[in-house]
Structure formats: structure tokens, C-alpha cells
Design an enzyme around this catalytic site. Structure first.
Site, PDB file in Angstrom:
ATOM      1  CG  HIS A 193      -2.066  -0.939   1.128  1.00  0.00           C
ATOM      2  ND1 HIS A 193      -1.899  -2.300   1.117  1.00  0.00           N
ATOM      3  CD2 HIS A 193      -3.412  -0.716   1.033  1.00  0.00           C
ATOM      4  CE1 HIS A 193      -3.079  -2.889   1.036  1.00  0.00           C
ATOM      5  NE2 HIS A 193      -4.015  -1.955   0.978  1.00  0.00           N
ATOM      6  CG  HIS A 235       2.642  -3.602   6.206  1.00  0.00           C
ATOM      7  ND1 HIS A 235       3.346  -4.466   5.406  1.00  0.00           N
ATOM      8  CD2 HIS A 235       1.414  -3.476   5.628  1.00  0.00           C
ATOM      9  CE1 HIS A 235       2.591  -4.848   4.389  1.00  0.00           C
ATOM     10  NE2 HIS A 235       1.413  -4.273   4.518  1.00  0.00           N
TER      11      HIS A 235
END
Length: 271
Positions: A193, A235
Site C-alpha cells: 500500500h 506492517h
């Protein structure tokens, strides 16, 4: 005197403690000692001959301890610094994972954060680019959209390849969603992303005429999408920061291989 000697010998033979099985407990028989010493000498001679026949490399390998028995007493400064930074990264990422699950401090905002993350998925962007490409009637618009489509496809392939090489897992045990599997964004490093939104924001800032408020909102959107992945526990912080760097490098790559209007028209006619 001669008669007493046979008597003493017979007495020694009849004594139970003088038998071989009892003598072997305290002092072994001479025959046993000689046989043992001869076997040791033979084994020592065989070992010496084997050691002479071995090459120096094999001798050094035999003297080395197994890897699990060795202990590094003086680790390098680079190793200490890397492990310390890695520990700080994991600790900070877990602290910032406030939406990792429903029981987290910001668990109620998890749906909103996931919705923000969808705006950075590759599948909606590819589908939207294809729709705009079909409806576009200008050569300049088709050129920009074709190169944008190329950039999105390159982003998916590069990030998927890097994630397969690194195979780093996120700070929390969270399964990827359906869109993550479609874009092969299943591991943590680098954040797909973050790389995508960095590439898109830089692409739009360079190839679209936008007012200053819109440019600021575009940059803020990229930052929010990137760090929303840390908030939901998918993440680490370093994954997002490295994703931003890779996104910028992908933009530079697309600029280098920019397709001209004629090339785009030829591809559109084939399609």
C-alpha cells in the site's frame, strides 16, 4: 620349608578372594592388563595412521566445533546496531498497532482504517484506470492512463517479488484479505500500500494540474494510507518507510520507460 610352600600355594588357590572375578574388581589380572594395553596401543596406532592419511583440511574440520556449540563472544558493531534497530522497530510497531484487533485500544475504528486501506489497494486502481481508459477520448488522456496502468502493474510485480524474497511477517498474526491475495501482498516487507500510494501521489503531482490544497490532500492521503497499515498490525514502521522509497523508485522507472502517444495508440488498437 619346601613342604610349606606347596601348602601356601594350595591355600591361595582355595581362597575365594584370590579368584579372577574378585581380583578384577581391585587389581586386574596381568593377562587382562596386557590385552587392554595392547588393544589401546593398536587403536592409538590406527588413529595415528588415520590422522596421517587425512588431509590438513579434513583435520581442521574435525577439530572445529559444531555451529550450535559455538558462541560469538565479540559480535560486530554492525550486528549490534542492526539487532537494536530491529528490536526498536518491532516494539514501536506493536505500540502503534492500536487497531490490530477488536480488543485493542482503538478497536472500534478498525473498520474505518480498513476502509482507508482499500483506497490504496491495487485492484480498485487498476479497474478504475481501465474504465477511465475506455471512456477517454483524448490522446493525452489515453497516454497518461496507459502509463499509469503500466506503473500499477509494475508496482504489483515488484512488490510481490520483494516480499517473496524477504518473507517478513507483520508484528501481529493477521491473515491477509482477499484483495491482498489478488495483488500478492501477503508478506510485510515492503508495504504494498505504501509503495502504491507513494507512486500514485508522485505520478499525479507530476502529470496532473492540481491546485495547492489538492496537492496537500494528496500527500496527506498517501501518508495516512501508509501508516494505517501499521495501525491495523499488518506492517512494521520500516516496512511502510521502505514502501515509500520503493514507490518513488517505481515512479522514476516509469518515467524512464514512458510510453509515447503512438505506442499507447498501438496498444489500445491491439486491445
Amino acid at each position: 620349608m619346601p613342604a610349606s610352600q606347596p601348602r601356601s600355594r594350595a591355600r591361595d588357590r582355595n581362597n575365594v578372594l584370590n579368584r579372577a572375578e574378585f581380583l578384577s574388581l581391585n587389581q586386574p589380572l596381568k593377562g587382562n592388563q596386557e590385552s587392554r594395553s595392547s588393544s589401546r596401543k593398536q587403536s592409538g596406532q590406527a588413529g595415528a595412521a588415520g590422522a596421517q592419511n587425512c588431509s590438513p583440511k579434513e583435520r581442521r574440520q574435525s577439530q572445529q566445533l559444531p555451529e550450535e556449540d559455538c558462541m560469538q563472544l565479540n559480535p560486530s558493531f554492525k550486528g549490534i546496531a542492526f539487532n537494536s534497530l530491529l528490536a526498536i522497530d518491532i516494539c514501536m510497531s506493536k505500540r502503534l498497532g492500536v487497531c490490530a484487533n477488536r480488543a485493542s485500544s482503538w478497536g472500534g475504528a478498525r473498520s474505518m482504517i480498513n476502509l482507508l486501506g482499500i483506497t490504496g489497494h491495487g485492484i480498485p486502481w487498476i479497474a478504475g484506470t481501465l474504465i477511465c481508459l475506455v471512456k477517454s477520448s483524448t490522446l493525452a488522456g489515453q497516454e497518461v492512463l496507459m502509463n499509469l496502468l503500466l506503473a500499477l502493474l509494475l508496482d504489483i510485480m515488484i512488490v510481490a517479488g520483494l516480499q517473496k524474497l524477504a518473507k517478513r511477517k507483520g508484528p501481529y498474526d493477521i491473515n491477509p484479505g482477499l484483495l491482498d491475495y489478488l495483488t500478492m501482498d501477503t508478506y510485510a516487507f515492503p508495504a504494498g500500500h505504501a509503495s502504491r500510494v507513494a507512486m500514485l501521489s508522485k505520478f499525479f503531482l507530476n502529470h496532473l494540474v492540481l491546485a495547492i490544497p489538492l496537492r496537500i490532500l494528496l500527500v496527506l492521503w498517501a501518508l495516512c494510507v501508509g501508516f494505517s497499515r501499521v495501525m491495523i498490525g499488518r506492517h512494521h514502521i520500516t516496512d511502510v518507510l521502505s514502501g515509500f522509497v520503493f514507490g518513488y523508485l517505481q515512479f522514476r522507472l516509469v518515467e524512464l520507460i514512458w510510453m509515447s502517444s503512438n505506442t499507447c495508440q498501438m496498444l489500445i488498437s491491439i486491445w
